[in-house]
Design a protein around this motif. Structure first.
Motif, PDB file in Angstrom:
ATOM      1  N   VAL A   1       1.271 -10.981  35.851  1.00 35.86           N
ATOM      2  CA  VAL A   1       1.269 -11.862  34.699  1.00 35.86           C
ATOM      3  C   VAL A   1       1.994 -11.122  33.583  1.00 35.86           C
ATOM      4  CG1 VAL A   1      -0.170 -13.067  33.057  1.00 35.86           C
ATOM      5  CG2 VAL A   1      -0.931 -12.804  35.398  1.00 35.86           C
TER       6      VAL A   1
ATOM      7  N   ALA B   1       0.336 -14.483  28.911  1.00 37.51           N
ATOM      8  CA  ALA B   1      -0.712 -15.456  29.162  1.00 37.51           C
ATOM      9  C   ALA B   1      -0.888 -16.307  27.916  1.00 37.51           C
ATOM     10  CB  ALA B   1      -2.017 -14.753  29.508  1.00 37.51           C
TER      11      ALA B   1
ATOM     12  N   ILE C   1      -5.107 -22.878  30.450  1.00 36.13           N
ATOM     13  CA  ILE C   1      -4.573 -21.530  30.642  1.00 36.13           C
ATOM     14  C   ILE C   1      -3.183 -21.624  31.236  1.00 36.13           C
ATOM     15  CG2 ILE C   1      -4.958 -19.308  31.767  1.00 36.13           C
ATOM     16  CD1 ILE C   1      -7.800 -19.831  31.515  1.00 36.13           C
TER      17      ILE C   1
ATOM     18  N   LEU D   1      -0.077 -19.212  32.612  1.00 35.85           N
ATOM     19  CA  LEU D   1       0.317 -17.851  32.936  1.00 35.85           C
ATOM     20  C   LEU D   1       1.790 -17.824  33.311  1.00 35.85           C
ATOM     21  CD1 LEU D   1      -2.633 -16.631  35.192  1.00 35.85           C
ATOM     22  CD2 LEU D   1      -2.380 -16.408  32.741  1.00 35.85           C
TER      23      LEU D   1
ATOM     24  N   VAL E   1      -8.814 -18.577  35.523  1.00 29.88           N
ATOM     25  CA  VAL E   1      -7.949 -17.585  36.151  1.00 29.88           C
ATOM     26  C   VAL E   1      -8.241 -17.502  37.637  1.00 29.88           C
ATOM     27  CG1 VAL E   1      -7.382 -15.138  36.197  1.00 29.88           C
ATOM     28  CG2 VAL E   1      -7.657 -16.298  34.029  1.00 29.88           C
ATOM     29  N   ARG E   2      -9.537 -17.549  38.004  1.00 28.71           N
ATOM     30  CA  ARG E   2      -9.899 -17.569  39.426  1.00 28.71           C
ATOM     31  C   ARG E   2      -9.277 -18.768  40.132  1.00 28.71           C
ATOM     32  NH1 ARG E   2     -11.499 -13.609  38.338  1.00 28.71           N
ATOM     33  NH2 ARG E   2     -13.497 -12.537  38.248  1.00 28.71           N
TER      34      ARG E   2
ATOM     35  N   LEU F   1      -6.681 -20.394  39.322  1.00 26.96           N
ATOM     36  CA  LEU F   1      -5.222 -20.291  39.424  1.00 26.96           C
ATOM     37  C   LEU F   1      -4.799 -19.474  40.643  1.00 26.96           C
ATOM     38  CD1 LEU F   1      -3.697 -19.829  35.886  1.00 26.96           C
ATOM     39  CD2 LEU F   1      -3.226 -21.586  37.557  1.00 26.96           C
ATOM     40  N   LYS F   2      -5.680 -18.581  41.085  1.00 28.38           N
ATOM     41  CA  LYS F   2      -5.361 -17.792  42.265  1.00 28.38           C
ATOM     42  C   LYS F   2      -5.115 -18.693  43.465  1.00 28.38           C
ATOM     43  CE  LYS F   2      -7.712 -13.482  41.292  1.00 28.38           C
ATOM     44  NZ  LYS F   2      -8.757 -12.542  41.712  1.00 28.38           N
TER      45      LYS F   2
ATOM     46  N   ILE G   1      -3.178 -12.241  41.594  1.00 33.22           N
ATOM     47  CA  ILE G   1      -2.745 -12.222  40.200  1.00 33.22           C
ATOM     48  C   ILE G   1      -3.207 -10.934  39.542  1.00 33.22           C
ATOM     49  CG2 ILE G   1      -3.100 -13.305  37.956  1.00 33.22           C
ATOM     50  CD1 ILE G   1      -3.114 -15.953  39.339  1.00 33.22           C
TER      51      ILE G   1
ATOM     52  N   PHE H   1      -3.186  -8.629  35.985  1.00 31.99           N
ATOM     53  CA  PHE H   1      -2.959  -8.657  34.536  1.00 31.99           C
ATOM     54  C   PHE H   1      -2.482  -7.312  33.997  1.00 31.99           C
ATOM     55  CE2 PHE H   1      -5.379 -12.559  34.647  1.00 31.99           C
ATOM     56  CZ  PHE H   1      -4.850 -13.287  33.605  1.00 31.99           C
TER      57      PHE H   1
ATOM     58  N   CYS I   1       0.357  -7.416  31.620  1.00 33.04           N
ATOM     59  CA  CYS I   1       0.351  -8.521  30.658  1.00 33.04           C
ATOM     60  C   CYS I   1       0.432  -7.939  29.248  1.00 33.04           C
ATOM     61  CB  CYS I   1      -0.917  -9.340  30.817  1.00 33.04           C
ATOM     62  SG  CYS I   1      -0.960 -10.719  29.705  1.00 33.04           S
TER      63      CYS I   1
ATOM     64  N   ARG J   1     -12.186  -7.711  29.908  1.00 31.30           N
ATOM     65  CA  ARG J   1     -11.469  -7.449  31.166  1.00 31.30           C
ATOM     66  C   ARG J   1     -10.845  -6.069  31.116  1.00 31.30           C
ATOM     67  NH1 ARG J   1      -9.784 -11.601  35.060  1.00 31.30           N
ATOM     68  NH2 ARG J   1      -8.427 -10.029  35.923  1.00 31.30           N
TER      69      ARG J   1
END
Lengths: 366, 364, 443
Positions: free
Chosen positions: B32, B35, B49, B51, B81-82, B84-85, B92, B94, B97, B121
């Motif tokens: 990423v 974001a 979201i 990315l 985000v999960r 989007l995986k 993915i 970060f 990022c 995170r």
């Protein structure tokens, strides 16, 4: 050899981050942390210099030999076991905390117990070496790592994100009285001299402690850096919300032209080395203390090959360390550490006073 | 032989133990590079979201960058985000990022949840840049500058000192945002990014309180804020002298301020010392009296600065950190802070500027 | 005597036994033809004996080249070392007439230098001693002779400066030499393996060198030197890690550049041991470690590679190690073919075929080149191995694994002793007045 005394001091004082010393200090930042720092800066070096001057009067002897020669076994054995426990638990807390840290930042998918297991095996290998080797290892590791650590601290201090107003605000809370927990945490920085209770065995017979002023100078430097730099970068109100405050601090520094961009990784690797050497040294001392409990044991500073008893004792340490992390979580670990720091302070000063009084009485008798 | 067998067995045991310990090759990861987080009008799924995922290529030349855009509406950021995986074929990551864009809709309602997520995170760097995307983060993420050498590069280079040094671009690091969010007496600001066809335009700054955006400055005010707060040197000042505009390039800037309490009112005395070289000015100024030009600069600068500071104060935010300075100068206690809370809304600003002209450039 | 000798030896064509007479005496001569210089035999024995210008008995008694030998048990051994046995009237004498086939005019090739001395030690002990004596003209130089190997009985010289040597060290080494029970000792490398204290040591604890100037310097530092007959290398002991990193050239060249070069060597060994492991950990665990650009270019060049990073690393390392080994073993004129072919494969084809990434090729070449910066070959070999354990650790633990591995190596180095002396320690300034740590032990 003056420098070997200093190595112990430097190692322990830089390692304070792994024992949650900053976290405890930040917890009390409105209620007596600053005054505790000042109190520690007086008490710590004072006890340190007195202890070093006293113990170096017994060349080639560690605390176990000094006490064993003058006191009955039923006094010394429990004392040795207690000190062994103190050293062992400090080392084990450090390595447990670091295993968790690796798990957070490097390999979030790995099993933390496996990482800890490997670290314990490494420390087992290092701690079972002879006392002389232990000091060589310490010297080399510190010479390799400390310059970089200091560079990092200086870089953090000179960062243009540093907010000096926050630091001044923090120091304005000086008027509240010192408290026990932050005082115990802050005096930990000066506690490295106590390692001499074993390492005094290897110091040369005509050793004289010199440049004692380095103790307060370096200690206060580390103390101020540990406490004020995170405040300057994370703000006085926000600093206590970080669990790994120095990891967060190092992550806030950018090396725009460096080879490795994220300072965090450099920091973690440097502290990994420091943690391993501290744990190895702590276990080694605890091992020597336990071995001194046996009546037949004769201390030897450079034994080859390594006696089997070393492996047995340190393996027990390693197993307990892994079990501790299995049973406890991060929160327990932090709480346990804050209690440990307080007990440590009292037992440390108890030992110093014991040795000093013993020496004075002996001199009076002679 | 027996030793060898033992070693082999130990190795196999170890390998079995290590199953799934995070070994994932770089080509199986999607990085990423930027974001974006927006607020949607849907109450069930309040977050959108976006990315920007980099498609790596062995060649890095201008215009060769390729990237993929993924976007999802979700109830919580972490879950989004999960989810989007599931849209992509690789893990993915970060770790690289560098820029996080918060949509205007988000900062106008409540940015705290997004901030907490980012700071919690471990793989988002503390030195990632945070900015406001206008009109939405998604829109900003859609821009794909043609000169980009590798994905996300131009957005990242727009900030900081490595690439361009624009006086209108302020940089806000993630950890700084967190600090300004928690600190009493120091409030966050965020640069505002707008998409301009295929490139970015970053020329404004937005001031936030501990929850949402309160004020957005104009371009000129942004530059002045940058000069006054970070003492940014590569910028210019403007004044009208005898009815004609003069622009001067700064060569030196020094600012200091003190907070004084007078009759129950806080007075903030700010001293600004500027040195500059004329850049755009009518011919023949060399022989006139420079002191008059300097005075014109000084007076006009002071007035503008006071207006800007008043404007900021009136919205109740404190990006300069006057409150923190007040705490730094007084006894450490909650009473100090409470007193400042009462003082700040009526605080008075007195800016004194002294401009010194170093030269008129290459001609008279 | 002759009868006894013929029964002592297996039937050998080169065993010469003669019984010759002149007017006065009967002389028995025995020697092994292939080991001795026949001209010496005739010059010293046959010619004077037959010419009879002087009584041969007085020659034997006066010429110091002839030594009386009493013990018949030593006959065979001396014959095998190139002595001639002579019997005259029940007295037995021996004469050293050994003919040694050796390399002529040896030039230092293993440790070559640009401006330093160019000669290397010889395979013959006497020539080597000549070189050492002329470089170390000190009356304090003591030479002890002995043999090692129960079968090979290789002649060996132990040299030291008797005033500078540490007596405990000397006793230690004499003991250690007695314990060598190997049948064949052919080269100093073999002797080194027999002498080193943990048999499976990762690092050499003695320096093998061919340079007489290094030997002379070692003697002046109170070290011991072992010379072996038939090997043009000397063994210097004890040694510490840092000795291995210094070329003799460092003493002869410009100060600043050599200091820089020494730093470069340490950097090189760090690179050659860690780089493959770091590659794996960056590619597979922590790609955020390096800059974005680097991450993308690695990812881009790896996209054609079908298997995980560690297989790629093993493949390339296998290729490069095989290449090095092949060019070392092949005859010199075939060797260049191997390097050319190998270089082509490594350089271009492997990457274009999508077998390895282009970054990996750089890693491989850095690993190979920086390995050869180490001046002493035995250390270079030892370091060549170090990268493999690190690779294994990095497969399981990433960057942390590499750090773990390096820590273990440092601990290992620090606990290693070369004949009781610390192998890896920072010396700093140790003054006699202050004393050194560990001195208490000596009391």
């Amino acid at each position: 050899m003056n420098r070997y005394v200093m190595y112990n001091f430097v190692m322990v004082s830089l390692l304070n981050l792994m024992l949650f010393v900053p976290n405890i200090l930040f917890q009390y930042r409105y209620h007596g942390a600053v005054s505790s720092l000042i109190a520690a800066a007086v008490i710590g070096p004072l006890f340190g210099i007195v202890f070093i001057r006293t113990i170096t009067k017994y060349p080639g002897k560690g605390v176990p030999e000094i006490l064993n020669e003058n006191y009955p076994r039923w006094v010394t054995v429990p004392a040795f076991l207690f000190f062994a426990l103190m050293w062992f638990s400090a080392a084990s807390i450090t390595v447990d905390a670091y295993a968790v840290l690796i798990n957070r930042f490097f390999n979030p998918d790995a099993n933390v117990l496996v990482i800890l297991g490997v670290m314990c095996v490494i420390c087992l290998y290092a701690a079972t070496r002879s006392t002389l080797s232990m000091l060589f290892i310490m010297e080399i590791m510190l010479l390799l790592n400390v310059p970089l650590i200091v560079m990092l601290l200086v870089k953090a201090g000179g960062s243009d994100q540093m907010n000096w107003d926050a630091i001044r605000t923090a120091s304005n809370y000086v008027q509240s009285m010192p408290k026990l927990a932050p005082l115990a945490a802050a005096t930990f920085i000066f506690t490295g001299y106590l390692n001499l209770s074993i390492y005094n065995r290897v110091l040369p017979p005509n050793y004289k402690f010199k440049r004692g002023y380095l103790l307060p100078v370096f200690g206060i430097g580390v103390l101020a850096t540990t406490y004020f730099i995170p405040i300057g970068l994370h703000g006085i109100d926000g600093v206590s919300s970080y669990l790994y405050v120095w990891s967060a601090t190092s992550d806030s520094l950018a090396m725009e032209y460096g080879f490795i961009e994220r300072v965090l990784f450099v920091f973690l690797i440097l502290y990994l080395n420091l943690t391993l050497i501290y744990t190895a040294s702590g276990w080694h001392q605890a091992m020597e203390m336990i071995k001194s409990c046996f009546p037949k044991y004769k201390p030897s500073i450079d034994e080859h090959p390594v006696p089997r008893s070393n492996y047995v004792i340190v393996s027990v340490f390693a197993v307990i360390t892994v079990a501790a992390l299995y049973l406890l979580n991060e929160k327990h670990l932090t709480e346990f550490t804050s209690y440990w720091l307080i007990i440590r302070m009292f037992s440390e000063y108890g030992l110093v006073i014991w040795i000093v009084v013993h020496t004075l009485l002996r001199r009076g008798a002679a | 032989m027996r030793r060898f067998c033992t070693a082999c067995v130990a190795f196999i045991m170890l390998s079995l133990l290590m199953q799934g310990c995070g070994f994932k090759d770089i080509d199986k990861r999607f990085f990423v590079v930027a974001a974006g987080i927006d607020r949607t009008s849907n109450a069930d799924k309040p977050y959108r979201i976006t990315l920007r995922l980099a498609i790596p290529s062995p060649k890095a030349e201008p215009g060769a960058s390729k990237s993929q855009l993924e976007s999802i509406d979700t109830a919580t950021i972490a879950e989004g985000v999960r989810l989007l995986k599931g849209h992509v074929d690789k893990e993915i990551d970060f770790g690289h990022c560098k820029v996080i864009v918060l949509g205007e809709s988000l900062v106008q309602s409540d940015y705290v949840e997004a901030l907490t997520w980012m700071i919690r995170r471990r793989d988002i760097q503390s030195i990632a840049t945070v900015a406001v995307g206008k009109p939405s983060a998604e829109d900003v993420m859609n821009a794909n500058p043609p000169s980009e050498r590798y994905p996300g590069n131009s957005l990242f280079l727009s900030f900081g000192t490595e690439g361009t040094d624009s006086p209108f671009t302020l940089q806000m690091f993630l950890f700084d945002l967190e600090r300004r969010y928690t600190e009493r007496g120091l409030d966050p600001f965020l640069p505002v990014i707008k998409r301009d066809h295929m490139t970015y335009m970053i020329s404004k700054v937005a001031f936030l309180d501990k929850q949402k955006v309160k004020l957005t400055l104009s371009n000129e005010e942004t530059q002045m804020y940058n000069q006054l707060s970070t003492q940014f040197k590569k910028s210019s000042i403007m004044a009208t002298y005898k009815g004609k505009p003069i622009v001067a390039l700064l060569t030196g800037i020094h600012r200091s301020y003190r907070i004084i309490e007078q009759n129950g009112q806080a007075v903030i005395r700010m001293k600004v010392r500027l040195r500059c070289i004329l850049e755009q000015a009518p011919r023949g100024l060399y022989n006139s009296d420079w002191r008059q030009i300097e005075k014109a600069f000084s007076d006009q600068y002071s007035t503008k600065a006071e207006t800007m500071l008043d404007k900021i104060r009136n919205t109740g935010v404190d990006p300069f950190g006057f409150g923190l300075r007040y705490r730094a100068m007084h006894r450490g206690s909650d009473a100090t802070w409470n007193r400042w809370v009462k003082l700040y809304p009526n605080a008075k600003f007195e800016v004194r500027t002294s401009v010194k002209i170093d030269g008129t450039g290459l001609i008279k | 005597m002759l009868h006894r000798i013929t029964t002592l030896f297996a039937e050998a064509k080169d065993l010469n036994t003669h019984r010759i007479h002149n007017r006065e005496f009967t002389l028995e001569v025995a020697y092994i033809g292939s080991l001795v210089d026949e001209s010496k035999v005739s010059d010293y024995i046959l010619v004077p004996f037959t010419k009879e210008e002087q009584s041969f008995k007085t020659i034997l008694e006066t010429n110091p080249s002839f030594k009386k030998i009493e013990d018949p048990a030593r006959w065979a051994g001396n014959l095998l070392r190139g002595f001639v046995l002579v019997k005259l009237e029940n007295a037995i004498y021996m004469l050293d007439a050994a003919r040694v086939i050796r390399n002529q005019n040896p030039i230092a090739e293993v440790e070559s230098s640009v401006q330093g001395p160019q000669t290397a030690l010889s395979e013959d002990l006497i020539d080597s001693m000549n070189l050492i004596r002329s470089r170390y003209p000190s009356a304090e130089l003591k030479i002890e002779e002995g043999t090692v190997g129960t079968l090979s009985m290789t002649r060996m010289l132990l040299l030291y400066d008797q005033r500078r040597v540490d007596p405990t060290l000397l006793a230690n080494i004499r003991n250690r030499l007695k314990e060598v029970t190997h049948e064949m000792i052919g080269a100093v490398g073999e002797l080194e393996k027999e002498l080193s204290s943990p048999r499976r040591a990762l690092f050499p604890t003695m320096i093998i060198t061919e340079r007489p100037d290094r030997v002379a310097r070692a003697l002046s530092q109170g070290k011991l030197v072992l010379l072996l007959h038939g090997s043009m290398f000397a063994l210097i002991l004890p040694a510490n890690f840092f000795d291995f990193m210094h070329a003799m050239e460092d003493k002869y060249e410009s100060l600043w550049m050599t200091n820089f070069l020494i730093a470069l060597r340490y950097l090189s060994i760090l690179l050659t041991t860690t780089l493959p492991a770091l590659y794996i950990s960056v590619v597979s665990y922590n790609p955020e470690l390096f800059r974005v650009q680097l991450a993308f270019s690695i990812a881009g060049s790896r996209s054609a590679v079908p298997y995980p990073s560690f297989i790629e690393v093993f493949l390339m390392l296998f290729l490069i190690e095989a290449l090095i080994e092949a060019s070392a073993r092949l005859p010199r004129y075939v060797g260049s073919t191997a390097t050319t072919v190998g270089g082509l494969i490594l350089g271009q084809a492997a990457q274009q075929a999508g077998l390895v990434s282009s970054i990996m090729i750089i890693v491989t070449s850095v690993v190979a080149i920086s390995n050869f910066v180490v001046p002493i070959a035995s250390m270079s070999y030892a370091i060549r191995f170090l990268k493999y354990p690190l690779i294994v650790l990095s497969i399981f633990f990433g960057i942390m694994g590499v750090a773990f591995g390096l820590f273990i190596y440092i601990v290992y180095l620090c606990q290693l002793r070369s004949f009781g002396k610390p192998y890896f320690r920072f010396l700093g300034n140790i003054t006699k007045k202050e004393g050194d740590i560990g001195q208490v032990n000596a009391r």
